[in-house]
Each structure stands twice: as structure tokens, then as C-alpha cells.
Design a protein around this motif. Structure first.
Motif, PDB file in Angstrom:
ATOM      1  N   VAL A 117     -15.575   1.329  -5.085  1.00 34.23           N
ATOM      2  CA  VAL A 117     -16.099   2.058  -3.923  1.00 34.23           C
ATOM      3  C   VAL A 117     -14.994   2.303  -2.899  1.00 34.23           C
ATOM      4  N   LEU A 118     -14.194   1.281  -2.617  1.00 34.28           N
ATOM      5  CA  LEU A 118     -13.104   1.450  -1.655  1.00 34.28           C
ATOM      6  C   LEU A 118     -12.054   2.422  -2.193  1.00 34.28           C
ATOM      7  N   GLY A 119     -11.831   2.400  -3.490  1.00 39.00           N
ATOM      8  CA  GLY A 119     -10.859   3.309  -4.077  1.00 39.00           C
ATOM      9  C   GLY A 119     -11.314   4.749  -4.088  1.00 39.00           C
ATOM     10  N   ASN A 120     -12.623   4.975  -4.056  1.00 37.69           N
ATOM     11  CA  ASN A 120     -13.161   6.341  -4.082  1.00 37.69           C
ATOM     12  C   ASN A 120     -13.455   6.911  -2.699  1.00 37.69           C
ATOM     13  N   ARG A 121     -13.227   6.113  -1.655  1.00 35.21           N
ATOM     14  CA  ARG A 121     -13.588   6.570  -0.309  1.00 35.21           C
ATOM     15  C   ARG A 121     -12.644   7.671   0.184  1.00 35.21           C
ATOM     16  N   ARG A 122     -13.032   8.367   1.227  1.00 35.15           N
ATOM     17  CA  ARG A 122     -12.166   9.336   1.911  1.00 35.15           C
ATOM     18  C   ARG A 122     -11.448   8.599   3.039  1.00 35.15           C
ATOM     19  N   SER A 123     -10.197   8.289   2.823  1.00 38.03           N
ATOM     20  CA  SER A 123      -9.474   7.455   3.777  1.00 38.03           C
ATOM     21  C   SER A 123      -9.240   8.140   5.117  1.00 38.03           C
ATOM     22  N   PRO A 151      -6.541   5.574  -2.349  1.00 34.17           N
ATOM     23  CA  PRO A 151      -5.972   5.358  -1.003  1.00 34.17           C
ATOM     24  C   PRO A 151      -6.048   3.918  -0.496  1.00 34.17           C
ATOM     25  N   PHE A 152      -4.894   3.252  -0.480  1.00 35.54           N
ATOM     26  CA  PHE A 152      -4.807   1.930   0.134  1.00 35.54           C
ATOM     27  C   PHE A 152      -3.586   1.876   1.055  1.00 35.54           C
ATOM     28  N   LEU A 167      -3.665  -0.918 -12.561  1.00 34.90           N
ATOM     29  CA  LEU A 167      -3.690  -0.074 -11.366  1.00 34.90           C
ATOM     30  C   LEU A 167      -2.758   1.116 -11.573  1.00 34.90           C
ATOM     31  N   SER A 168      -3.232   2.308 -11.296  1.00 31.22           N
ATOM     32  CA  SER A 168      -2.367   3.479 -11.429  1.00 31.22           C
ATOM     33  C   SER A 168      -2.619   4.458 -10.293  1.00 31.22           C
ATOM     34  N   ASN A 169      -1.528   5.082  -9.849  1.00 30.21           N
ATOM     35  CA  ASN A 169      -1.574   6.118  -8.824  1.00 30.21           C
ATOM     36  C   ASN A 169      -2.198   5.626  -7.518  1.00 30.21           C
ATOM     37  N   LEU A 170      -1.772   4.449  -7.073  1.00 29.86           N
ATOM     38  CA  LEU A 170      -2.233   3.913  -5.794  1.00 29.86           C
ATOM     39  C   LEU A 170      -1.283   4.327  -4.683  1.00 29.86           C
ATOM     40  N   ASP A 171      -1.831   4.644  -3.530  1.00 23.93           N
ATOM     41  CA  ASP A 171      -1.030   4.889  -2.340  1.00 23.93           C
ATOM     42  C   ASP A 171      -1.004   3.598  -1.534  1.00 23.93           C
ATOM     43  N   LEU A 172       0.109   2.866  -1.659  1.00 21.42           N
ATOM     44  CA  LEU A 172       0.270   1.586  -0.957  1.00 21.42           C
ATOM     45  C   LEU A 172       1.396   1.680   0.066  1.00 21.42           C
ATOM     46  N   ARG A 173       1.657   2.867   0.547  1.00 22.28           N
ATOM     47  CA  ARG A 173       2.723   3.032   1.538  1.00 22.28           C
ATOM     48  C   ARG A 173       2.400   2.233   2.803  1.00 22.28           C
ATOM     49  N   GLY A 174       3.391   1.440   3.216  1.00 22.95           N
ATOM     50  CA  GLY A 174       3.208   0.652   4.422  1.00 22.95           C
ATOM     51  C   GLY A 174       2.237  -0.499   4.275  1.00 22.95           C
ATOM     52  N   ALA A 175       1.826  -0.803   3.050  1.00 16.35           N
ATOM     53  CA  ALA A 175       0.850  -1.872   2.836  1.00 16.35           C
ATOM     54  C   ALA A 175       1.503  -3.243   2.997  1.00 16.35           C
ATOM     55  N   TRP A 176       0.684  -4.225   3.320  1.00 18.75           N
ATOM     56  CA  TRP A 176       1.120  -5.619   3.463  1.00 18.75           C
ATOM     57  C   TRP A 176       0.796  -6.327   2.157  1.00 18.75           C
ATOM     58  N   LEU A 177       1.858  -6.642   1.399  1.00 22.42           N
ATOM     59  CA  LEU A 177       1.711  -7.262   0.093  1.00 22.42           C
ATOM     60  C   LEU A 177       2.542  -8.537  -0.015  1.00 22.42           C
ATOM     61  N   ASP A 178       2.806  -9.165   1.114  1.00 17.74           N
ATOM     62  CA  ASP A 178       3.591 -10.387   1.093  1.00 17.74           C
ATOM     63  C   ASP A 178       2.848 -11.480   0.313  1.00 17.74           C
ATOM     64  N   LYS A 179       3.588 -12.106  -0.615  1.00 16.59           N
ATOM     65  CA  LYS A 179       3.085 -13.190  -1.459  1.00 16.59           C
ATOM     66  C   LYS A 179       1.910 -12.765  -2.333  1.00 16.59           C
ATOM     67  N   THR A 188       1.464   1.367 -12.133  1.00 14.76           N
ATOM     68  CA  THR A 188       2.277   2.515 -12.516  1.00 14.76           C
ATOM     69  C   THR A 188       2.009   3.731 -11.633  1.00 14.76           C
ATOM     70  N   GLY A 189       3.057   4.545 -11.469  1.00 13.98           N
ATOM     71  CA  GLY A 189       2.916   5.807 -10.756  1.00 13.98           C
ATOM     72  C   GLY A 189       2.424   5.666  -9.340  1.00 13.98           C
ATOM     73  N   SER A 190       2.722   4.559  -8.688  1.00 17.07           N
ATOM     74  CA  SER A 190       2.183   4.291  -7.354  1.00 17.07           C
ATOM     75  C   SER A 190       3.266   4.399  -6.286  1.00 17.07           C
ATOM     76  N   ARG A 191       2.840   4.566  -5.040  1.00 17.35           N
ATOM     77  CA  ARG A 191       3.749   4.673  -3.905  1.00 17.35           C
ATOM     78  C   ARG A 191       3.688   3.398  -3.084  1.00 17.35           C
ATOM     79  N   LEU A 192       4.855   2.716  -2.980  1.00 23.21           N
ATOM     80  CA  LEU A 192       4.956   1.508  -2.168  1.00 23.21           C
ATOM     81  C   LEU A 192       6.067   1.660  -1.135  1.00 23.21           C
ATOM     82  N   ASP A 193       6.329   2.883  -0.721  1.00 25.37           N
ATOM     83  CA  ASP A 193       7.358   3.129   0.284  1.00 25.37           C
ATOM     84  C   ASP A 193       7.054   2.341   1.550  1.00 25.37           C
TER      85      ASP A 193
END
Length: 382
Positions: A117-123, A151-152, A167-179, A188-193
Motif C-alpha cells: 500500500v505504501l509503495g503504491n501511494r501517490r507520494s 516512492p520512498f 526490491l526493484s526501482n525504488l526511489d530512496l534518494r535522501g533516505a535514512w538507511l543507517d544500520k 536493483t535499479g534503484s536510486r539512493l543518491d
């Protein structure tokens, strides 16, 4: 005067009709909001049910409310995030490698449903409300973004367990993924800029095609990870030219050596990233562009240790001008790599293979080249 009365009466009738329509519209909107409120309350009650079916109904009902009401969209994001933090809290030891934490498992149906549901939302309707899934257990979750970007962006996954997830084609730009634990995951194919990833665990993960531009990757565990599509064989420790197959993966590294163009298209992007203290032992990194990547700290500016590149595959990669003084490159494959102007002073290059590497301007003073092969051995004792 009398002649104008019919026109005045018509105007009054039109005004009265407009007022009725306006009032009806207001009543309709109030009714719709009342219905949404009732649906929301019913969905919340279902979330607290002991019945899995009722919880699933509540989750998907909240998803429909997000679709129907932009006003309530941020609230639903907060509620679903809180649901996972409460009902899928990560246990202690969440960042252990898979070999220590047990076999591959699927997430509970309600956990997968919330993520879907969160993955299908309009961010664009989030209104600044983040998806906050810190310290959650999301192991084995599947999110397939082949049809659209998931959109994450700027989401919080700090200390979450996403091991063995697909997981594929996730937008994780600016995400907090520490630890975060993404060991044995497919990302694969995701953005973690610009993502914040210190201490993350990517052991044996498939990161092919993902972009890490300017991400903070300090102290990240990349042991056995691979970064290019279809390159699935892990080199056996202590041997050159042999390979140890990773379970469930069957393709060899041969195409990386003969098909540079297609390989690069499927490779992760680590340009301008910070890899200080990262563990890249056995990592598959052929054909990679490390322009601007920081492997070792500047001793005059900051503390820390170099990336561990023991037995890593860096053949045909671009490391031009990199600072690798004192780094562990024991057994590293640097065949045909561009290491011009690289600082290898005091580095551990035992058993490293630099055959065909471009080494002009590279510095090897104090480096341990015992058992190494390639250009440096033409002028140094190896």
C-alpha cells in the motif's frame, strides 16, 4: 418598470438555483467527509483485530482512503508507518548476516500488505510526512517497481531488517538507511543518491543498476555483494581464476571481461560516494566507475580506516587518482583497471593482480607487493 419584472424574476430564480446547488455541494462534501471518517474509523478498528483477515481489510481500506482523499493521505501514511513500527518491530541482532540469523523467510501477510500500500501511494500527497519505518522487521518483503517507481524518497529505514527482500526501482534518494540490514537482498535499479547509509549491511546483496551518487557509505558491509547485472559468481578465497557459486545464482563473470558496454549499463553507480571503512571483501565490482569515490580518510582531516577491498573484483574499473594509502587490497583483482595517479603507498597488495592495468603516475612506495602480478612487479620486488 413592469416590463423588467420578468427579467428580475428570472434573475432571482437563477440566484436561488445557484444557492441550492452550492448548498447541495456543501452537503455532499460534508457527507463524503463523514463517509470517509466512518471508513477511517472502521479501518482503524480492523487494524487492532486479532483476525489477520480483518487486519488485511483495514490495511487495504486505508489504501483506498488515500486514493479517495488527499486531505487524509498524510494521516494514513503516519498510521500505516506506526502500525509496522508497533506490530513488526525488529528484534535484537537484526543486522547479523543471514548465515547467523537463520534461513530465508517470508514476511507476515499484513506486513507485506502495508508495504504494498505504501509503495503504491501517490507520494506528492504526503505533504512532508515521511514514511518512518525505523527498527522494523521487513525481512523478505517484495516490492516490484517494473511498472513504476516505488516512492520512498527521504523515508526512514534506520536499523530496519530488509534482509532477503526483493526490491526493484525504488526511489530512496535522501533516505535514512543507517544500520539497515539488506544482506542477501535484491535492490536493483534503484536510486539512493544522497542517502545516509553508515553501518548498513549489504552482505551478498544484488545492487546491480542502483545509483549511490554522493551517498554516505561509511562503515558499510559490502562483503560478497555484486554491483553489475548477470555477474553472479563469487571468487573463491585464496584462488585466482576460480569461482565459488553463490546459491541460486549461476552466471559467470566472463561477459564482464568481453562486453564492457552492456555490463556498465547494468552496474551500480558509486561515483562521488564515501566508502571510508566500508567492507568490500569479495565484492564484485568489475567495470565500475569510482570517479570521486573516497576509500580512505585524509589523515590530516579525519579519523577512520580505509575500505577493505580484500579479494574484491575491480577488473577494468576506473580508480584514477584514488587515495588508497594503507588500504587492504590483498588478493584484489585489478586487471586492466585504470589506476593512474592512485596513491598505493603502504597498501597491502599481496597476491593482487594488476595485469594490464594502467599505472602511470601511481605510487607504490612502501606497498607490500609480495605475490602480486602486473606492472608494479616490473620494477619492484614482488
Amino acid at each position: 418598470m413592469v416590463a423588467s419584472l420578468p427579467g428580475f424574476a428570472a434573475l432571482l430564480a437563477l440566484l436561488f438555483t445557484w444557492m441550492q446547488v452550492t448548498q447541495t455541494g456543501k452537503e455532499l462534501r460534508i457527507s463524503e467527509q463523514g463517509q470517509i471518517t466512518n471508513r477511517f474509523n472502521a479501518a482503524i478498528n480492523n487494524l487492532g483485530s486479532a483476525s489477520l483477515d480483518e487486519r488485511l481489510g483495514g490495511i487495504y481500506a486505508l489504501g483506498r482512503i488515500m486514493d479517495d482523499s488527499a486531505r487524509d493521505h498524510p494521516t494514513v501514511v503516519s498510521v500505516l508507518s506506526a502500525y509496522l513500527r508497533t506490530h513488526a518491530a525488529a528484534p535484537a541482532g537484526r543486522n547479523k548476516p543471514q548465515a547467523e540469523s537463520g534461513g530465508i523467510s517470508s514476511p507476515r501477510a499484513d506486513v507485506q500488505a502495508v508495504m504494498t500500500v505504501l509503495g503504491n501511494r501517490r507520494s506528492d500527497f504526503d505533504k512532508g510526512v515521511p514514511v518512518d519505518l525505523r527498527r522494523t522487521s521487513l525481512r523478505g518483503v517484495q516490492l516490484d517497481g517494473r511498472a513504476k517507481v516505488i516512492p520512498f524518497r527521504e523515508a526512514v529505514f534506520s536499523e530496519a531488517d530488509l534482509s532477503s527482500s526483493s526490491l526493484s526501482n525504488l526511489d530512496l534518494r535522501g533516505a535514512w538507511l543507517d544500520k539497515v540490514n539488506l544482506s542477501e537482498a535484491t535492490l536493483t535499479g534503484s536510486r539512493l543518491d544522497n542517502a545516509f547509509l553508515p553501518g548498513a549491511n549489504f552482505a551478498y546483496a544484488d545492487l546491480s543498476g542502483s545509483r549511490f551518487h554522493e551517498a554516505n557509505l561509511k562503515e558499510v558491509n559490502f562483503t560478497g555483494a555484486h554491483f553489475c547485472g548477470d555477474m553472479y559468481l563469487q571468487p573463491a578465497q585464496g584462488s585466482r581464476g576460480e569461482a565459488l557459486a553463490v546459491p541460486g545464482r549461476s552466471r559467470s563473470l566472463s561477459h564482464a571481461e568481453g562486453d564492457r558496454g552492456s555490463a556498465v549499463d547494468r552496474c551500480a553507480d558509486l561515483t562521488n560516494t564515501e566508502l571510508i571503512g566500508a567492507d568490500l571483501t569479495n565484492a564484485l565490482l568489475p567495470n565500475m566507475n569510482f570517479t570521486g569515490t573516497i576509500f580512505c580518510p585524509d589523515p590530516s582531516v579525519e579519523l577512520g580506516s580505509c575500505s577493505n577491498l580484500h579479494d574484491a573484483i575491480l577488473s577494468e574499473s576506473i580508480l584514477r587518482g584514488a587515495y588508497l594509502s594503507g588500504a587492504n587490497l590483498n588478493g584484489t583483482d585489478l586487471r586492466n583497471a585504470d589506476v593512474r595517479n592512485v596513491d598505493f603507498t603502504n597498501a597491502d597488495l599481496r597476491n593482487a593482480d594488476l595485469t594490464g592495468a594502467k599505472t602511470s603516475g601511481a605510487r607504490f612506495e612502501g606497498a607490500n607487493l609480495k605475490g602480486a602480478s602486473g606492472p608494479p612487479c616490473q620494477r619492484e620486488r614482488c
